[in-house]
Design an enzyme around this catalytic site. Structure first.
Site, mmCIF file in Angstrom:
data_model
loop_
_atom_site.group_PDB
_atom_site.id
_atom_site.type_symbol
_atom_site.label_atom_id
_atom_site.label_comp_id
_atom_site.label_asym_id
_atom_site.label_seq_id
_atom_site.Cartn_x
_atom_site.Cartn_y
_atom_site.Cartn_z
ATOM 1 C CE LYS A 206 50.756 -31.083 42.439
ATOM 2 N NZ LYS A 206 51.115 -29.740 42.020
ATOM 3 C CE LYS A 260 47.122 -30.726 41.408
ATOM 4 N NZ LYS A 260 47.872 -29.511 41.239
HETATM 5 C C1 PBG Z 1 52.179 -27.942 39.808
HETATM 6 C C2 PBG Z 1 50.729 -28.107 39.537
HETATM 7 C C3 PBG Z 1 50.168 -29.264 39.015
HETATM 8 C C4 PBG Z 1 48.816 -29.018 38.844
HETATM 9 C C5 PBG Z 1 48.555 -27.740 39.320
HETATM 10 N N1 PBG Z 1 49.757 -27.170 39.745
HETATM 11 C C6 PBG Z 1 50.784 -30.580 38.748
HETATM 12 C C7 PBG Z 1 51.947 -30.696 37.882
HETATM 13 O O1 PBG Z 1 52.044 -30.107 36.803
HETATM 14 O O2 PBG Z 1 52.824 -31.449 38.283
HETATM 15 C C8 PBG Z 1 47.867 -30.014 38.270
HETATM 16 C C9 PBG Z 1 46.488 -29.563 38.001
HETATM 17 C C10 PBG Z 1 45.728 -30.466 37.102
HETATM 18 O O3 PBG Z 1 46.222 -31.509 36.612
HETATM 19 O O4 PBG Z 1 44.559 -30.140 36.860
HETATM 20 N N2 PBG Z 1 52.527 -27.087 40.810
#
Ligand code: PBG
Length: 337
Positions: A206, A260
């Site tokens: 991530k 991601k």
């Molecule tokens: C954080 C989380 C994020 C997303 C899903 N869970 C990132 C964040 O806010 O830092 C992003 C999903 C998206 O942008 O579609 N645990």
């Protein structure tokens, strides 16, 4: 026969790539990657209450839904053949605190959603994100102490939250927090509580990305987040480090890996699939979705074709599936073909 006087033939000899592209039927016959409904995981946003379907400004076409509406949406997704949902809660501000304690509640919004969907639509998989950010008053994925996101304490809590999610019926736990050691800790906690069959889809790589903006509006962390997530998410510049991080998750017991964001990180998808042989998923995140929707709304691109092309690109890059806000829209198109 190559014509020795034709300049193109002199260069290509008998090799002409366009022969296989000459008709729709040849193109279909040689097509290497296919997108099917089985590739789609649909992320949905949940709010407390009932009979609520509320649009998210920054994500045209995506709504926050109360549990009853999420159940209806789950039924539609299952009928279309979408294998699984990924659920994200937008909880009341009054329940958010410094340590994200509501993540541990057996009856919190995410766990109640799982119970309701599992009861009404048992044939769709539920993947729950176990990071703390929907539950903290500061929007970080971990526990914040003296300006630091403390790793080990966060891991202990996340492992407990994962057990609560599994107790509620979650099929796959997906930790998106990037704390060190979380996969192993979650695996041990699940096994110790009788959840040997609950899988782990690690958000293995991530990245500290600007593409998450609209999601933060969707779960209400946008205005809360102080600072950034660079001390725990991966630097977008680092592919080798991402591979090392994913390798640790594999050793610790991840069943599936995720990359991601998606499209800007197709190189990572490919490297992960080649290196580990585990199922690899890409998360086409909110910003990726929104860019396509915004450009299409302006008439600047053909939204449907760009959507399908991006999803196909994930398949070509070796992904076994894609988490995408387009899932239902795409499934409807695929169903008509
Ligand atoms: C954080 C989380 C994020 C997303 C899903 N869970 C990132 C964040 O806010 O830092 C992003 C999903 C998206 O942008 O579609 N645990």
């Amino acid at each position: 026969m190559a014509d020795k006087t034709n300049p193109v033939d002199i260069i290509t000899g008998h090799r002409r790539m366009r022969r296989n592209r000459k008709a729709d039927w040849t193109r279909r016959m040689v097509r290497e990657s296919q997108l099917t409904v089985d590739d789609l995981i649909w992320p949905i946003f949940i709010v407390p209450g009932s009979n609520i379907v509320e649009p998210i400004d920054a994500m045209p076409g995506v709504n926050r839904m109360s549990i009853d509406k999420a159940v209806e949406a789950a039924r539609e997704a299952a009928d279309l053949g979408i294998p699984a949902l990924a659920t994200f809660p937008n909880i009341e501000m009054s329940l958010r605190d410094e340590t994200g304690s509501n993540s541990l509640a057996a009856d919190n919004l995410i766990n109640e959603t799982t119970r309701a969907i599992k009861k009404a639509v048992p044939n769709i998989g539920i993947i729950t994100d176990v990071a703390l950010d929907p539950f903290t008053s500061h929007g970080h994925d971990g526990i914040l102490r003296d300006g630091e996101i403390v790793n080990d304490e966060t891991v202990t809590q996340i492992a407990r939250a994962a057990v609560a999610q599994a107790d509620a019926g979650a099929d796959i736990i997906a930790p998106s927090d990037m704390m060190d050691g979380r996969i192993g800790a979650i695996r041990r906690a699940l096994d110790a509580s009788g959840h040997q069959n609950v899988g782990i889809m690690s958000y293995a790589t991530k990245f500290a990305s600007a593409f998450y903006g609209p999601y933060r509006e969707a779960i209400g962390t946008g205005g809360l987040l102080k600072g950034d997530k660079k001390t725990y998410y991966i630097d977008p510049a680092n592919g080798t480090e991402a591979m090392r991080d994913a390798a640790l998750d594999v050793e610790e017991g991840a069943d599936m890996l995720m990359v991601k964001p998606g499209l800007p990180y197709l190189d990572i998808c490919w490297r992960m699939k080649e290196s580990f042989g585990l199922p690899v998923f890409a998360y086409q995140v909110s910003g990726e979705y929104t860019m396509i929707k915004a450009a299409a709304a302006n008439g600047w691109i053909d939204g449907e074709r760009v959507m399908l092309e991006t999803l196909l690109a994930f398949k070509r890059a070796g992904c076994d599936g894609i988490l995408s806000y387009f899932a239902v829209e795409v499934a409807r198109i695929l169903a008509k073909r």
